[in-house]
Scaffold this motif. Sequence first.
Motif, PDB file in Angstrom:
ATOM      1  N   UNK A  30       5.479   9.966  10.421  1.00  0.00           N
ATOM      2  CA  UNK A  30       4.928   8.666  10.062  1.00  0.00           C
ATOM      3  C   UNK A  30       4.150   8.817   8.752  1.00  0.00           C
ATOM      4  N   UNK A  31       4.372   7.896   7.829  1.00  0.00           N
ATOM      5  CA  UNK A  31       3.672   7.993   6.548  1.00  0.00           C
ATOM      6  C   UNK A  31       2.213   7.574   6.707  1.00  0.00           C
ATOM      7  N   UNK A  32       1.401   8.048   5.805  1.00  0.00           N
ATOM      8  CA  UNK A  32      -0.051   7.837   5.887  1.00  0.00           C
ATOM      9  C   UNK A  32      -0.435   6.357   5.888  1.00  0.00           C
ATOM     10  N   UNK A  33       0.206   5.567   5.061  1.00  0.00           N
ATOM     11  CA  UNK A  33      -0.188   4.151   4.984  1.00  0.00           C
ATOM     12  C   UNK A  33       0.162   3.406   6.276  1.00  0.00           C
ATOM     13  N   UNK A  34       1.215   3.834   6.984  1.00  0.00           N
ATOM     14  CA  UNK A  34       1.510   3.196   8.275  1.00  0.00           C
ATOM     15  C   UNK A  34       0.430   3.582   9.292  1.00  0.00           C
ATOM     16  N   UNK A  35      -0.050   4.814   9.233  1.00  0.00           N
ATOM     17  CA  UNK A  35      -1.162   5.221  10.104  1.00  0.00           C
ATOM     18  C   UNK A  35      -2.387   4.353   9.837  1.00  0.00           C
ATOM     19  N   UNK A  36      -2.659   4.091   8.552  1.00  0.00           N
ATOM     20  CA  UNK A  36      -3.798   3.241   8.192  1.00  0.00           C
ATOM     21  C   UNK A  36      -3.591   1.820   8.711  1.00  0.00           C
ATOM     22  N   UNK A  37      -2.363   1.332   8.619  1.00  0.00           N
ATOM     23  CA  UNK A  37      -2.042  -0.003   9.126  1.00  0.00           C
ATOM     24  C   UNK A  37      -2.277  -0.069  10.636  1.00  0.00           C
ATOM     25  N   UNK A  38      -1.820   0.949  11.354  1.00  0.00           N
ATOM     26  CA  UNK A  38      -2.030   0.984  12.805  1.00  0.00           C
ATOM     27  C   UNK A  38      -3.512   1.083  13.164  1.00  0.00           C
ATOM     28  N   UNK A  39      -4.270   1.845  12.390  1.00  0.00           N
ATOM     29  CA  UNK A  39      -5.714   1.941  12.635  1.00  0.00           C
ATOM     30  C   UNK A  39      -6.370   0.574  12.459  1.00  0.00           C
ATOM     31  N   UNK A  40      -5.929  -0.164  11.431  1.00  0.00           N
ATOM     32  CA  UNK A  40      -6.487  -1.498  11.201  1.00  0.00           C
ATOM     33  C   UNK A  40      -6.077  -2.447  12.340  1.00  0.00           C
ATOM     34  N   UNK A  41      -4.843  -2.326  12.793  1.00  0.00           N
ATOM     35  CA  UNK A  41      -4.403  -3.143  13.934  1.00  0.00           C
ATOM     36  C   UNK A  41      -5.274  -2.872  15.153  1.00  0.00           C
ATOM     37  N   UNK A  42      -5.499  -1.602  15.438  1.00  0.00           N
ATOM     38  CA  UNK A  42      -6.320  -1.236  16.593  1.00  0.00           C
ATOM     39  C   UNK A  42      -7.751  -1.733  16.429  1.00  0.00           C
ATOM     40  N   UNK A  43      -8.282  -1.602  15.237  1.00  0.00           N
ATOM     41  CA  UNK A  43      -9.658  -2.013  14.956  1.00  0.00           C
ATOM     42  C   UNK A  43      -9.841  -3.517  15.124  1.00  0.00           C
ATOM     43  N   UNK A  44      -8.813  -4.284  14.772  1.00  0.00           N
ATOM     44  CA  UNK A  44      -8.911  -5.747  14.810  1.00  0.00           C
ATOM     45  C   UNK A  44      -8.200  -6.362  16.009  1.00  0.00           C
ATOM     46  N   UNK A  45      -7.702  -5.496  16.909  1.00  0.00           N
ATOM     47  CA  UNK A  45      -6.998  -5.963  18.103  1.00  0.00           C
ATOM     48  C   UNK A  45      -5.752  -6.784  17.757  1.00  0.00           C
ATOM     49  N   UNK A  46      -5.066  -6.378  16.710  1.00  0.00           N
ATOM     50  CA  UNK A  46      -3.841  -7.036  16.263  1.00  0.00           C
ATOM     51  C   UNK A  46      -2.640  -6.241  16.769  1.00  0.00           C
ATOM     52  N   UNK A  69       1.773  -1.053   2.663  1.00  0.00           N
ATOM     53  CA  UNK A  69       0.618  -1.328   1.799  1.00  0.00           C
ATOM     54  C   UNK A  69       0.371  -2.829   1.709  1.00  0.00           C
ATOM     55  N   UNK A  70       1.438  -3.600   1.568  1.00  0.00           N
ATOM     56  CA  UNK A  70       1.262  -5.044   1.480  1.00  0.00           C
ATOM     57  C   UNK A  70       0.736  -5.611   2.794  1.00  0.00           C
ATOM     58  N   UNK A  71       1.298  -5.163   3.911  1.00  0.00           N
ATOM     59  CA  UNK A  71       0.825  -5.633   5.214  1.00  0.00           C
ATOM     60  C   UNK A  71      -0.646  -5.280   5.410  1.00  0.00           C
ATOM     61  N   UNK A  72      -1.030  -4.079   4.996  1.00  0.00           N
ATOM     62  CA  UNK A  72      -2.428  -3.659   5.088  1.00  0.00           C
ATOM     63  C   UNK A  72      -3.316  -4.529   4.201  1.00  0.00           C
ATOM     64  N   UNK A  73      -2.804  -4.915   3.042  1.00  0.00           N
ATOM     65  CA  UNK A  73      -3.594  -5.759   2.135  1.00  0.00           C
ATOM     66  C   UNK A  73      -3.897  -7.122   2.743  1.00  0.00           C
ATOM     67  N   UNK A  74      -3.068  -7.563   3.681  1.00  0.00           N
ATOM     68  CA  UNK A  74      -3.305  -8.850   4.337  1.00  0.00           C
ATOM     69  C   UNK A  74      -4.571  -8.827   5.190  1.00  0.00           C
ATOM     70  N   UNK A  75      -4.945  -7.640   5.652  1.00  0.00           N
ATOM     71  CA  UNK A  75      -6.216  -7.497   6.350  1.00  0.00           C
ATOM     72  C   UNK A  75      -7.365  -7.518   5.346  1.00  0.00           C
ATOM     73  N   UNK A  76      -7.185  -6.790   4.248  1.00  0.00           N
ATOM     74  CA  UNK A  76      -8.262  -6.633   3.271  1.00  0.00           C
ATOM     75  C   UNK A  76      -8.569  -7.915   2.493  1.00  0.00           C
ATOM     76  N   UNK A  77      -7.549  -8.734   2.248  1.00  0.00           N
ATOM     77  CA  UNK A  77      -7.807  -9.949   1.473  1.00  0.00           C
ATOM     78  C   UNK A  77      -8.174 -11.146   2.337  1.00  0.00           C
ATOM     79  N   UNK A  78      -8.232 -10.939   3.653  1.00  0.00           N
ATOM     80  CA  UNK A  78      -8.669 -12.004   4.551  1.00  0.00           C
ATOM     81  C   UNK A  78      -7.558 -12.868   5.119  1.00  0.00           C
ATOM     82  N   UNK A  79      -6.310 -12.632   4.709  1.00  0.00           N
ATOM     83  CA  UNK A  79      -5.203 -13.457   5.200  1.00  0.00           C
ATOM     84  C   UNK A  79      -5.092 -13.393   6.714  1.00  0.00           C
ATOM     85  N   UNK A  80      -5.160 -12.196   7.276  1.00  0.00           N
ATOM     86  CA  UNK A  80      -5.046 -12.046   8.724  1.00  0.00           C
ATOM     87  C   UNK A  80      -6.185 -12.790   9.426  1.00  0.00           C
ATOM     88  N   UNK A  81      -7.394 -12.647   8.919  1.00  0.00           N
ATOM     89  CA  UNK A  81      -8.550 -13.322   9.523  1.00  0.00           C
ATOM     90  C   UNK A  81      -8.396 -14.834   9.475  1.00  0.00           C
TER      91      UNK A  81
END
Length: 86
Positions: free
Chosen positions: A1-17, A42-54
């Motif tokens: 698994x690539x590092x950025x997907x791990x980061x994406x999964x961590x963000x999903x877990x953190x935000x219950x997504x 990276x783009x999917x992760x950016x959706x958390x950082x820019x507030x789109x997901x929220x």
Amino acid sequence: MIEVRKQLYEMCDKTNTSRSGMDYLVNYYITSLGWNEEEACKYALSLFHDGTITHIECIGLIPRKNDGFKPFLLLYSLFLHCSSSN
């Protein structure tokens, strides 16, 4: 698994997504837009950082874990289509 997907999964877990929902979105970017896995994640992760997901969570159209993801994907795809036509 690539590092950025791990980061994406961590963000999903953190935000219950839903991880599977984000996988669906990443796969959409890969298959429909021709992006590679790293770009898509990276783009999917950016959706958390820019507030789109929220913002989408606030109106109840993004799923939490164990919810369906398709309503969000359809809404988000429509958003992308509308914003690209302007």
